[in-house]
Design a protein around this motif. Structure first.
Motif, PDB file in Angstrom:
ATOM      1  N   VAL A   1       0.843  -1.192   0.000  1.00 18.82           N
ATOM      2  CA  VAL A   1       0.000   0.000   0.000  1.00 18.82           C
ATOM      3  C   VAL A   1       0.879   1.242   0.000  1.00 18.82           C
ATOM      4  O   VAL A   1       1.771   1.382   0.846  1.00 18.82           O
ATOM      5  N   PRO A   2       0.678   2.146  -0.949  1.00 23.98           N
ATOM      6  CA  PRO A   2       1.486   3.376  -0.985  1.00 23.98           C
ATOM      7  C   PRO A   2       1.236   4.242   0.252  1.00 23.98           C
ATOM      8  O   PRO A   2       0.096   4.438   0.672  1.00 23.98           O
ATOM      9  N   THR A   3       2.293   4.736   0.830  1.00 24.41           N
ATOM     10  CA  THR A   3       2.209   5.707   1.914  1.00 24.41           C
ATOM     11  C   THR A   3       2.479   7.094   1.345  1.00 24.41           C
ATOM     12  O   THR A   3       2.870   7.239   0.174  1.00 24.41           O
ATOM     13  N   ALA A   4       2.294   8.112   2.169  1.00 28.05           N
ATOM     14  CA  ALA A   4       2.596   9.469   1.725  1.00 28.05           C
ATOM     15  C   ALA A   4       4.067   9.592   1.357  1.00 28.05           C
ATOM     16  O   ALA A   4       4.432  10.278   0.390  1.00 28.05           O
ATOM     17  N   GLU A   5       4.936   8.915   2.106  1.00 28.29           N
ATOM     18  CA  GLU A   5       6.380   8.968   1.819  1.00 28.29           C
ATOM     19  C   GLU A   5       6.700   8.296   0.486  1.00 28.29           C
ATOM     20  O   GLU A   5       7.527   8.797  -0.297  1.00 28.29           O
ATOM     21  N   LEU A   6       6.053   7.155   0.213  1.00 23.87           N
ATOM     22  CA  LEU A   6       6.279   6.481  -1.064  1.00 23.87           C
ATOM     23  C   LEU A   6       5.779   7.328  -2.228  1.00 23.87           C
ATOM     24  O   LEU A   6       6.425   7.396  -3.285  1.00 23.87           O
ATOM     25  N   LEU A   7       4.645   7.980  -2.046  1.00 25.40           N
ATOM     26  CA  LEU A   7       4.129   8.838  -3.104  1.00 25.40           C
ATOM     27  C   LEU A   7       5.058  10.021  -3.349  1.00 25.40           C
ATOM     28  O   LEU A   7       5.221  10.457  -4.495  1.00 25.40           O
ATOM     29  N   ALA A   8       5.662  10.542  -2.290  1.00 28.79           N
ATOM     30  CA  ALA A   8       6.612  11.642  -2.457  1.00 28.79           C
ATOM     31  C   ALA A   8       7.796  11.198  -3.320  1.00 28.79           C
ATOM     32  O   ALA A   8       8.241  11.935  -4.211  1.00 28.79           O
ATOM     33  N   ASN A   9       8.299   9.998  -3.078  1.00 32.44           N
ATOM     34  CA  ASN A   9       9.396   9.471  -3.896  1.00 32.44           C
ATOM     35  C   ASN A   9       8.944   9.224  -5.325  1.00 32.44           C
ATOM     36  O   ASN A   9       9.674   9.508  -6.284  1.00 32.44           O
ATOM     37  N   LEU A  10       7.743   8.694  -5.471  1.00 30.18           N
ATOM     38  CA  LEU A  10       7.232   8.389  -6.805  1.00 30.18           C
ATOM     39  C   LEU A  10       7.031   9.655  -7.624  1.00 30.18           C
ATOM     40  O   LEU A  10       7.377   9.709  -8.812  1.00 30.18           O
ATOM     41  N   PHE A  11       6.481  10.698  -6.998  1.00 32.66           N
ATOM     42  CA  PHE A  11       6.191  11.938  -7.710  1.00 32.66           C
ATOM     43  C   PHE A  11       7.387  12.880  -7.767  1.00 32.66           C
ATOM     44  O   PHE A  11       7.331  13.899  -8.467  1.00 32.66           O
ATOM     45  N   GLY A  12       8.446  12.584  -7.042  1.00 29.36           N
ATOM     46  CA  GLY A  12       9.639  13.431  -7.084  1.00 29.36           C
ATOM     47  C   GLY A  12       9.478  14.753  -6.362  1.00 29.36           C
ATOM     48  O   GLY A  12       9.954  15.786  -6.836  1.00 29.36           O
ATOM     49  N   VAL A  13       8.801  14.727  -5.213  1.00 31.41           N
ATOM     50  CA  VAL A  13       8.651  15.929  -4.394  1.00 31.41           C
ATOM     51  C   VAL A  13       9.168  15.636  -2.991  1.00 31.41           C
ATOM     52  O   VAL A  13       9.310  14.476  -2.598  1.00 31.41           O
ATOM     53  N   ALA A  14       9.455  16.684  -2.242  1.00 32.59           N
ATOM     54  CA  ALA A  14      10.007  16.502  -0.904  1.00 32.59           C
ATOM     55  C   ALA A  14       8.982  15.932   0.062  1.00 32.59           C
ATOM     56  O   ALA A  14       9.333  15.171   0.974  1.00 32.59           O
ATOM     57  N   ARG A  15       7.720  16.286  -0.123  1.00 32.70           N
ATOM     58  CA  ARG A  15       6.707  15.829   0.828  1.00 32.70           C
ATOM     59  C   ARG A  15       5.333  15.790   0.178  1.00 32.70           C
ATOM     60  O   ARG A  15       4.994  16.625  -0.661  1.00 32.70           O
ATOM     61  N   VAL A  16       4.578  14.794   0.582  1.00 26.50           N
ATOM     62  CA  VAL A  16       3.174  14.675   0.227  1.00 26.50           C
ATOM     63  C   VAL A  16       2.381  14.783   1.518  1.00 26.50           C
ATOM     64  O   VAL A  16       2.621  14.036   2.466  1.00 26.50           O
ATOM     65  N   LEU A  17       1.453  15.718   1.570  1.00 25.73           N
ATOM     66  CA  LEU A  17       0.678  15.974   2.780  1.00 25.73           C
ATOM     67  C   LEU A  17      -0.797  15.729   2.503  1.00 25.73           C
ATOM     68  O   LEU A  17      -1.333  16.191   1.489  1.00 25.73           O
ATOM     69  N   VAL A  18      -1.438  15.015   3.385  1.00 24.17           N
ATOM     70  CA  VAL A  18      -2.840  14.650   3.220  1.00 24.17           C
ATOM     71  C   VAL A  18      -3.684  15.481   4.177  1.00 24.17           C
ATOM     72  O   VAL A  18      -3.440  15.494   5.387  1.00 24.17           O
ATOM     73  N   GLY A  19      -4.664  16.176   3.623  1.00 26.87           N
ATOM     74  CA  GLY A  19      -5.546  17.010   4.427  1.00 26.87           C
ATOM     75  C   GLY A  19      -6.722  16.218   4.974  1.00 26.87           C
ATOM     76  O   GLY A  19      -7.737  16.052   4.293  1.00 26.87           O
ATOM     77  N   ASP A  20      -6.577  15.738   6.192  1.00 22.81           N
ATOM     78  CA  ASP A  20      -7.649  14.972   6.829  1.00 22.81           C
ATOM     79  C   ASP A  20      -8.625  15.852   7.596  1.00 22.81           C
ATOM     80  O   ASP A  20      -9.647  15.364   8.081  1.00 22.81           O
ATOM     81  N   ALA A  21      -8.316  17.141   7.737  1.00 22.86           N
ATOM     82  CA  ALA A  21      -9.142  18.028   8.561  1.00 22.86           C
ATOM     83  C   ALA A  21     -10.538  18.184   7.972  1.00 22.86           C
ATOM     84  O   ALA A  21     -10.733  18.174   6.750  1.00 22.86           O
ATOM     85  N   VAL A  22     -11.524  18.354   8.851  1.00 25.38           N
ATOM     86  CA  VAL A  22     -12.906  18.577   8.452  1.00 25.38           C
ATOM     87  C   VAL A  22     -13.440  19.790   9.195  1.00 25.38           C
ATOM     88  O   VAL A  22     -12.851  20.258  10.165  1.00 25.38           O
ATOM     89  N   TYR A  23     -14.559  20.309   8.715  1.00 24.18           N
ATOM     90  CA  TYR A  23     -15.264  21.360   9.433  1.00 24.18           C
ATOM     91  C   TYR A  23     -16.759  21.055   9.398  1.00 24.18           C
ATOM     92  O   TYR A  23     -17.246  20.325   8.523  1.00 24.18           O
ATOM     93  N   VAL A  24     -17.478  21.600  10.348  1.00 23.82           N
ATOM     94  CA  VAL A  24     -18.909  21.369  10.459  1.00 23.82           C
ATOM     95  C   VAL A  24     -19.634  22.692  10.246  1.00 23.82           C
ATOM     96  O   VAL A  24     -19.319  23.694  10.910  1.00 23.82           O
ATOM     97  N   ASP A  25     -20.579  22.719   9.322  1.00 24.47           N
ATOM     98  CA  ASP A  25     -21.319  23.956   9.064  1.00 24.47           C
ATOM     99  C   ASP A  25     -22.480  24.104  10.043  1.00 24.47           C
ATOM    100  O   ASP A  25     -22.672  23.267  10.939  1.00 24.47           O
ATOM    101  N   ALA A  26     -23.247  25.168   9.882  1.00 27.94           N
ATOM    102  CA  ALA A  26     -24.328  25.466  10.821  1.00 27.94           C
ATOM    103  C   ALA A  26     -25.390  24.373  10.827  1.00 27.94           C
ATOM    104  O   ALA A  26     -26.091  24.185  11.834  1.00 27.94           O
TER     105      ALA A  26
END
Length: 313
Positions: A208-233
């Motif tokens: 299973v690809p991790t964020a670190e593996l994807l960073a190596n695959l895509f040739g970037v220093a870091r891959v960051l996943v936005g897990d944050a959510v917000y709740v509306d009114a």
């Protein structure tokens, strides 16, 4: 914010006094795309240097002739910080009951939720401009649809090719390859299962690809996943980073470095965020605990970023 009743505050079981259930957001990533820069006042200007160093100058000279001269241009970008504040009140009745049990300190506990309220607001304030297609030139964005989306595994979609196109678009603008790839949680979920991604990592020994593996695959220093959510009114839970991805070069630098072609910054007032001393409100017989911040995220150089809208369905 709902207040506890005296019965809820009286934690009798010593084991339960060590345990509490609540909600905290996922690790926030906006400051990686918009790194914090401390400023001394709530408004001002940031120097932006031109691209003269990219020009090819005729530096050849005959003996005794004048040497070529370069004049660096610069402009400025204005900023105005926004003030934010949140406070939580703890009634003295609840505080007295809770302090009767070792390990329960409602006063200190009141300081923890306040930053957790302000921080997701900042994450959303960073995601909104980053995901705004109008902020990007036509060559620095793409909208995927149908079989081109990374959630389509039929064989047509190719996330690796899209990322390579994006990297080249940024490099052509700022002479630096992007170092940061930010994506929504749903995008990451699809990439981990995409056949082309799985095929490229099959010799790494990882299933299973991790964020670190994807960073190596895509040739970037870091891959960051936005897990944050917000709740509306209405109580609807929504992903802050949606179904999109942003590839960018982002870095902070001073005037002596002639700056860097960074995608964005978060300008924050020196000394903030600030926790104010607890104050007593006699009208409601409560101690009030407050947290204040003064900051604003801005896109400093959209040419250093590339937006992939609707990366997944």
């Amino acid at each position: 914010m709902p207040q506890m009743t005296p019965a809820q505050a009286r934690v009798i079981d010593p084991v339960l006094s060590e345990v509490a259930r609540g909600y905290q957001n996922a690790e926030l990533i906006g400051l990686s795309l918009f790194p914090a820069v401390t400023v001394g006042q709530r408004g001002g200007k940031i120097i932006q240097f031109g691209k003269e160093q990219f020009q090819l100058y005729n530096t050849a000279r005959a003996p005794g002739s004048r040497i070529a001269r370069i004049q660096s241009s610069h402009s400025s970008q204005s900023f105005a910080l926004e003030d934010h504040g949140i406070a939580e009140g703890v009634p003295v009745e609840l505080m007295e009951d809770a302090e009767a049990v070792p390990g329960v300190a409602l006063g200190m506990g009141a300081l923890r939720p306040a930053p957790d309220v302000i921080s997701p607001r900042l994450e959303k304030a960073q995601a909104d401009p980053a995901l705004n297609a109008a902020a990007y030139a036509s060559g620095n964005k793409v909208t995927l649809s149908g079989t081109s989306q990374w959630s389509d595994f039929s064989g047509t979609s190719d996330p690796i090719a899209v990322i390579e196109t994006a990297k080249e678009a940024v490099r052509a603008q700022v002479a630096r390859r992007p170092n940061t790839l930010v994506m929504g949680a749903k995008v990451f979920a699809s990439l981990k299962q995409h056949p082309k991604v799985i095929d490229r990592i099959k010799y790494t020994g990882r299933d299973v690809p991790t964020a670190e593996l994807l960073a190596n695959l895509f040739g970037v220093a870091r891959v960051l996943v936005g897990d944050a959510v917000y709740v509306d009114a209405a109580g609807t839970v929504t992903d802050v980073w949606g179904k999109h991805a942003v590839l960018a070069y982002t870095e902070t630098a001073g005037v002596n470095d002639a700056g860097r072609p960074s995608f964005g910054y978060t300008y924050r007032l020196r000394g903030y965020p600030m926790v104010e001393p607890a104050r007593y409100d006699a009208d409601v017989k409560s101690w009030i605990y407050g947290v204040h911040d003064a900051l604003v995220p801005v896109i400093a150089g959209a040419e250093a970023g590339y937006l992939i809208t609707n990366a997944v369905a």
